[in-house]
Design an enzyme around this catalytic site. Structure first.
Site, PDB file in Angstrom:
ATOM      1  N   LYS A 126       0.859  -1.190   0.000  1.00  0.00           N
ATOM      2  CA  LYS A 126       0.000   0.000   0.000  1.00  0.00           C
ATOM      3  C   LYS A 126       0.893   1.236   0.000  1.00  0.00           C
ATOM      4  O   LYS A 126       2.051   1.167   0.386  1.00  0.00           O
ATOM      5  CB  LYS A 126      -0.874   0.002   1.250  1.00  0.00           C
ATOM      6  CG  LYS A 126      -1.949  -1.039   1.190  1.00  0.00           C
ATOM      7  CD  LYS A 126      -3.118  -0.603   2.026  1.00  0.00           C
ATOM      8  CE  LYS A 126      -4.095  -1.745   2.184  1.00  0.00           C
ATOM      9  NZ  LYS A 126      -4.791  -1.690   3.436  1.00  0.00           N
ATOM     10  N   HIS A 129       1.829   6.910   2.747  1.00  0.00           N
ATOM     11  CA  HIS A 129       1.089   8.147   2.530  1.00  0.00           C
ATOM     12  C   HIS A 129       1.496   9.244   3.515  1.00  0.00           C
ATOM     13  O   HIS A 129       2.375   9.054   4.362  1.00  0.00           O
ATOM     14  CB  HIS A 129      -0.415   7.889   2.527  1.00  0.00           C
ATOM     15  CG  HIS A 129      -0.938   7.304   3.806  1.00  0.00           C
ATOM     16  ND1 HIS A 129      -0.947   8.008   4.972  1.00  0.00           N
ATOM     17  CD2 HIS A 129      -1.466   6.082   4.070  1.00  0.00           C
ATOM     18  CE1 HIS A 129      -1.470   7.251   5.911  1.00  0.00           C
ATOM     19  NE2 HIS A 129      -1.779   6.074   5.404  1.00  0.00           N
ATOM     20  N   HIS A 132       1.833   8.527   7.162  1.00  0.00           N
ATOM     21  CA  HIS A 132       3.040   7.801   7.574  1.00  0.00           C
ATOM     22  C   HIS A 132       4.226   8.749   7.710  1.00  0.00           C
ATOM     23  O   HIS A 132       5.127   8.510   8.498  1.00  0.00           O
ATOM     24  CB  HIS A 132       3.369   6.682   6.590  1.00  0.00           C
ATOM     25  CG  HIS A 132       2.363   5.575   6.603  1.00  0.00           C
ATOM     26  ND1 HIS A 132       1.690   5.177   5.476  1.00  0.00           N
ATOM     27  CD2 HIS A 132       1.883   4.813   7.610  1.00  0.00           C
ATOM     28  CE1 HIS A 132       0.852   4.199   5.803  1.00  0.00           C
ATOM     29  NE2 HIS A 132       0.949   3.961   7.084  1.00  0.00           N
TER      30      HIS A 132
HETATM   31  N1  ARG Z   1       0.648  -0.188   9.893  1.00  0.00           N
HETATM   32  C1  ARG Z   1      -0.226   0.654  10.656  1.00  0.00           C
HETATM   33  C2  ARG Z   1      -0.896   1.695   9.761  1.00  0.00           C
HETATM   34  O1  ARG Z   1      -0.392   2.028   8.720  1.00  0.00           O
HETATM   35  C3  ARG Z   1       0.481   1.350  11.768  1.00  0.00           C
HETATM   36  C4  ARG Z   1       1.142   0.459  12.773  1.00  0.00           C
HETATM   37  C5  ARG Z   1       1.209   1.076  14.096  1.00  0.00           C
HETATM   38  N2  ARG Z   1       1.952   0.338  15.060  1.00  0.00           N
HETATM   39  C6  ARG Z   1       1.496  -0.616  15.837  1.00  0.00           C
HETATM   40  N3  ARG Z   1       2.305  -1.163  16.692  1.00  0.00           N
HETATM   41  N4  ARG Z   1       0.254  -1.031  15.759  1.00  0.00           N
HETATM   42  O2  ARG Z   1      -1.919   2.221  10.136  1.00  0.00           O
END
Ligand code: ARG
Length: 565
Positions: A126, A129, A132
């Site tokens: 993905k 964005h 992030h």
């Molecule tokens: N991959 C997730 C997202 O893009 C964020 C991860 C956040 N970290 C965690 N330990 N859950 O929304």
């Protein structure tokens, strides 16, 4: 000389109650106006301890405290105002900055403490964005600030590389993927087929079944699925690493969600053993109604684990592996509830360190009024945003300074720096609305403004490279020079505040203050043409120290300086 500490010491020596130095130091304020002194001590706390009026205490302390190092000490109501001796102060600050150089502002306050900083954490296949980047910019700067203050930090990128969506992606790949496009622009192609999958599945729900089947096979380790998943992951990481290189961001570990697949059973068993696991509509959950939050789902009704299961497992793993005194999760505020559920579950499990897990949330990013979403595909790719910023900066340079050397390199640092600066400029919970003109302006509270102030200082220093001689700091006796020296002195306390609140904007604000004070000084006084040689030399030291602090400050935000722009 640490003046704040000195004020605290003087107060401690002159009161008849036993208060810790740190505590007293914490009460000292920096007054908003120069007429109110350089440091102010409010006597309200002492009034409680001494059972006396704060105004009388201020009066008594004023009479008792010796003045050395201070020009004067005054009492104003309940406040005791300290006016530093300007000459000594300016000399002390500047020699300290110039002596310590790149280390100015650092300390060993965090020595012996391990910190885990988790940030960025994009989802493979993905787009990376703009949200992030929010996480990346905050996490990277918190990491830099904490390391600067002596903490031992581990940077983790908790990649979103596991979950039922990969079953769907595999199904989509097998039907519609264009291999050539996949290799040329992997994330765009993966996004295209993922979006198509959702469109088609609305017409033909059987597709969802196909997706579930592929995910099951992936979990069971079937060769074809595992290989495809690995391919998606490698291609995605290749793209993410390009962005990290552009941003100058690094990680110590890329242990993402998939890393925990073989570690979850033990944790679920543990939760069960502690009597916390409850059946609810076929799913296995931990009830949290005592805390007024919905249950934390550990296993879905089809037996699959979920996001929260992996976070529980990751926290336990990190505690074992890094023995952290704090584990910081830099993730959007839309996941607040998730983290509450995970941290509360850990607490119920008896993990006494659960309170040292902190969710550092942040707001939304908007352009005009488009909301970001990956489902529909109208998402803004970060690479496009960064490239656009660099491109626009290049246009501005072409207009303002067409003969500049290494234009593209400068445009990169300034253009990307401007984006990072925008993210780190305000309280992180506040939403950001991107405005190109504002962000790239050389005036106002922007990255380019601060970088420009640095470059301007460096250009003065280049013009006077051969000017040497003894420095007589007492020549720096104007209001602007003293105010600038005072700001330079506040660097460390701004970093420590930022760490304490986990708010990088406190350092961003600080570098803006430095640039502003520098420009006031620069506009009010000639440097190269000061007339008097000793004044010139003293002012050059001030310029040099300012550049050093701007560089150190920007560096903590993850922004590079440019020598010319
Ligand atoms: N991959 C997730 C997202 O893009 C964020 C991860 C956040 N970290 C965690 N330990 N859950 O929304």
């Amino acid at each position: 000389m640490d003046y704040k500490k000195l004020v605290a010491e003087k107060i401690q020596e002159n009161i008849n109650v036993n208060l810790q130095l740190d505590f007293i130091e914490g009460l000292i304020e920096i007054p908003p106006k120069p007429e109110m002194g350089d440091y102010a001590f409010p006597c309200f706390q002492l009034a409680k301890n001494l059972k006396k009026s704060p105004n009388i205490i201020a009066q008594e302390l004023k009479d008792k405290i010796e003045k050395n190092y201070f020009e004067k000490i005054e009492n104003q109501g309940a406040y005791l105002n300290f006016f530093v001796d300007k000459n000594t102060f300016t000399r002390d600050v500047l020699t300290k900055v110039l002596e310590q150089g790149d280390k100015y502002g650092s300390s060993s306050i965090g020595k012996g403490k391990n910190i885990v900083v988790e940030y960025s954490s994009p989802n493979i296949a993905k787009p990376f964005h703009v949200g992030h980047l929010f996480s990346t910019a905050i996490g990277n700067s918190l990491y830099k600030m904490m390391s600067f203050e002596g903490y031992n930090c581990t940077r983790i990128n908790h990649l979103g590389d596991w979950g039922t969506q990969f079953g769907k992606l595999i199904a989509a790949y097998k039907r519609w993927c264009d291999e050539e496009k996949l290799h040329k622009d992997p994330i765009k192609e993966l996004l295209r087929i993922y979006v198509k999958f959702h469109e088609e599945a609305e017409k033909d729900p059987a597709l969802n079944e196909e997706g579930r089947m592929h995910f099951k096979r992936l979990e069971d380790g079937c060769k074809e699925e595992v290989e495809l998943w690995k391919k998606f992951k490698e291609l995605s990481l290749r793209e993410f690493k390009k962005i990290y290189a552009l941003l100058g961001v690094d990680f110590d570990s890329y242990a993402g969600e998939s890393f925990y697949t073989d570690k979850m059973d033990a944790v679920i068993e543990e939760i069960d053993k502690k009597g916390l696991l409850v059946e609810s509509n076929g799913a296995k959950v931990v009830m949290l109604d005592k805390y007024n939050i919905p249950p934390c789902i550990v296993k879905k009704s089809d037996g699959a684990t979920i996001y929260a299961t992996r976070d529980l497992t990751a926290a336990i793993y990190r505690k074992k592996t890094y023995d952290f005194s704090k584990c910081i999760y830099v993730v959007g505020m839309d996941q607040s509830l998730h983290f509450k559920q995970v941290f509360t579950t850990l607490k119920l499990m008896g993990e006494d360190w659960a309170d040292s897990c902190v969710h550092v949330g942040f707001g939304l990013v908007r352009f005009a009024d488009k909301k970001l979403s990956t489902r529909k595909g109208d998402v803004i790719f970060l690479e496009d945003l960064l490239n656009k910023s660099v491109q626009r900066t290049l246009e501005i340079i072409d207009e303002k300074n067409p003969k500049l050397e290494n234009k593209l390199q400068v445009a990169r640092k300034v253009g990307i720096g401007a984006v990072i600066f925008t993210y780190l400029k305000n309280n992180r919970e506040r939403d950001i609305v991107f405005d190109w003109n504002e962000m790239l302006s050389f005036e106002g509270e922007t990255g380019p403004y601060v970088q420009y102030s640095y470059a301007r200082g460096k250009s003065i220093l280049r013009k006077s490279e051969n000017i040497n001689g003894d420095v007589d700091y007492s020549k720096l006796n104007s209001k602007e020079e003293f105010e600038l020296a005072k700001v330079l002195n506040n660097f460390k306390s701004s970093i420590l505040n930022a760490i304490d609140k986990l708010e990088p904007f406190m350092v961003t604000r600080y570098v803006i203050d430095v640039a502003k004070a520098f420009n006031k000084f620069y506009n009010a006084h000639s440097i190269i043409n000061a007339g008097d040689e000793t004044i010139k030399i003293a002012r050059l030291q001030l310029v040099k120290a300012t550049c050093q602090v701007l560089k150190n400050g920007l560096n903590l935000l993850g922004i590079d300086v440019v020598e010319k722009m």
